[in-house]
Design an enzyme around this catalytic site. Structure first.
Site, PDB file in Angstrom:
ATOM      1  N   ASP A 186       0.874  -1.172   0.000  1.00 39.19           N
ATOM      2  CA  ASP A 186       0.000   0.000   0.000  1.00 39.19           C
ATOM      3  C   ASP A 186       0.912   1.223   0.000  1.00 39.19           C
ATOM      4  OD1 ASP A 186      -3.275   0.101   1.041  1.00 39.19           O
ATOM      5  OD2 ASP A 186      -2.174   1.964   0.749  1.00 39.19           O
ATOM      6  N   TYR A 205     -16.644   4.820 -11.027  1.00 40.19           N
ATOM      7  CA  TYR A 205     -16.250   3.514 -10.467  1.00 40.19           C
ATOM      8  C   TYR A 205     -16.749   2.393 -11.387  1.00 40.19           C
ATOM      9  CZ  TYR A 205     -16.311  -0.282  -6.918  1.00 40.19           C
ATOM     10  OH  TYR A 205     -16.154  -1.445  -6.216  1.00 40.19           O
TER      11      TYR A 205
HETATM   12  C1  AKB Z   1     -19.328   0.184  -3.164  1.00 42.52           C
HETATM   13  O1  AKB Z   1     -20.375   0.295  -2.501  1.00 42.52           O
HETATM   14  O2  AKB Z   1     -18.868   1.087  -3.871  1.00 42.52           O
HETATM   15  C2  AKB Z   1     -18.626  -1.141  -3.153  1.00 42.52           C
HETATM   16  C3  AKB Z   1     -19.112  -2.016  -4.251  1.00 42.52           C
HETATM   17  C4  AKB Z   1     -20.454  -2.598  -4.205  1.00 42.52           C
HETATM   18  O3  AKB Z   1     -18.403  -2.248  -5.178  1.00 42.52           O
HETATM   19  N1  AKB Z   1     -18.809  -1.780  -1.890  1.00 42.52           N
END
Ligand code: AKB
Length: 371
Positions: free
Chosen positions: A87, A194
């Protein structure tokens, strides 16, 4: 990476994200042999250890929610010195003295390559990432860590013939995906950076597998619930925080609506699944990205289960618009039948067992703290 983005990354006041990736140091990869220079060979190249030898494992983003637990599991199986946690944050004494720990910055290509070479790494578990909510708060950092960082990891894994695990997530789906359940193969149009970075990871990992023979393995995790490590910056984190608050104060304020249904899993099942797919023979993996699932519940259902252990427990709701919108775009349930069929995946923890194990951990912790 263009200079304008480099400048942006450096000039930002960086917040501490979830999965072990606080601060990019040198976002440069441009030297060295890239996967583009590896001979085109779509045939599968086995990793450089024989079946009788133990793999030498590097875990990136090791101080996030999952790294320490995975290191513990892998060290039990392969020996303490064969599993290196890494890390860019400073480890606690407990982590530092429980096995090899090393500084590694996935945005520093040469640093990462040096670690892989010097330690004769054969498996790389790539846990560095910014999660969903924190990613929306800092899109350029999420893009750098989740996409540029992954490119470094992919190139190094390809050059050095590593077996590479990259987690994906329910977040790789979006509002136009089937939600109950989401199958392995369907429309994926996530609306978070993400999610976009995870779809990219799935696709480019599979591309490197077919194009360069990279041994890429990927599981789509549901929300993971852990007792002794905290996630950070996710949307499913309420299901971890609820236990801390229940034990501490008997109350919990939830940022999602009571009927928001999401797939979830206890950490032990998640880590075991990760080990199992890493150990699976290549022949048993007709796909390289699999959904895995255990249970699916709403905050209201989780609270009802908590009340069975703590009758005076009270939950209130104060909805956070950003996280609610994210959760509403994600699957309510996951179809993981391919993982069950192809490599024998099964979960052990359903909601009642999960709540029982979380309570027994937190009550013994709080007893020890008050002793
Ligand atoms: C998030 O909530 O961003 C993570 C996922 C579900 O990938 N825990």
């Amino acid at each position: 990476m263009p200079f304008w983005l480099l400048n942006q990354v450096f000039s930002q006041v960086l917040q501490r994200p979830a999965c072990g990736y606080p601060t990019p140091i040198v976002p440069v990869q441009f030297l060295g042999i890239s996967a583009r220079q590896v001979t085109s060979d779509a045939s599968f190249r086995s990793a450089s250890f024989s079946d009788t030898e133990h793999p030498r494992v590097l875990i990136t983003g090791g101080l996030g929610q999952l790294g320490v637990g995975l290191a513990k599991l892998l060290r039990k199986r392969f020996g303490k010195d064969n599993v290196i946690l890494s890390d860019i944050r400073k480890p606690s004494d407990h982590v530092f003295y429980s096995g090899p720990f090393i500084y590694s910055d996935i945005l520093d290509y040469k640093n990462l390559r040096e670690i892989v070479v010097n330690n004769r790494i054969t498996w790389l578990i790539h846990y560095s990432a910014l999660l969903s909510a924190v990613g929306e708060a800092n899109v350029s950092l999420a893009r750098a860590v989740n996409i540029t960082g992954l490119h470094n990891v992919l190139d190094i894994a390809t050059e050095h013939n590593l077996r590479l695990f990259v987690p994906s997530t329910i977040g790789a789906f979006g509002p136009s995906s089937p939600r109950n359940p989401a199958p392995d193969l369907c429309i994926q149009r996530p609306r978070t950076i993400y999610g976009v970075s995870k779809v990219h990871a799935e696709l480019i990992g599979e591309y490197y597998h077919y194009r360069y023979g990279l041994d890429f393995r990927c599981l789509r995790y549901p929300g993971i619930i852990s007792a002794d490590t905290q996630p950070g910056g996710g949307t499913t984190d309420y299901a971890v925080q609820i236990f801390h608050d229940a034990i501490k104060s008997g109350k919990f304020q939830c940022y999602l609506k009571p009927d928001t249904r999401l797939p979830m899993m206890y950490i032990d099942d998640c880590l075991r699944a990760t080990l199992e797919i890493m150990e699976a023979s290549s022949d048993s993996l007709p796909m390289r990205t699999y959904n895995i699932n255990a249970m699916s519940f709403t905050p209201e259902e989780l609270a009802q289960e908590v009340v069975k252990h703590l009758p005076e427990f009270q939950v209130t709701y104060n909805v956070d618009a950003v996280r609610q919108a994210i959760a509403d775009s994600w699957p309510m349930n996951f179809d993981d039948s391919n993982a069950r069929k192809d490599w024998g995946w099964k979960h052990y923890y359903d909601l009642p067992e999960l709540v029982t194990v979380m309570f027994s951990f937190h009550t013994s912790e709080s007893r020890a703290a008050h002793a």
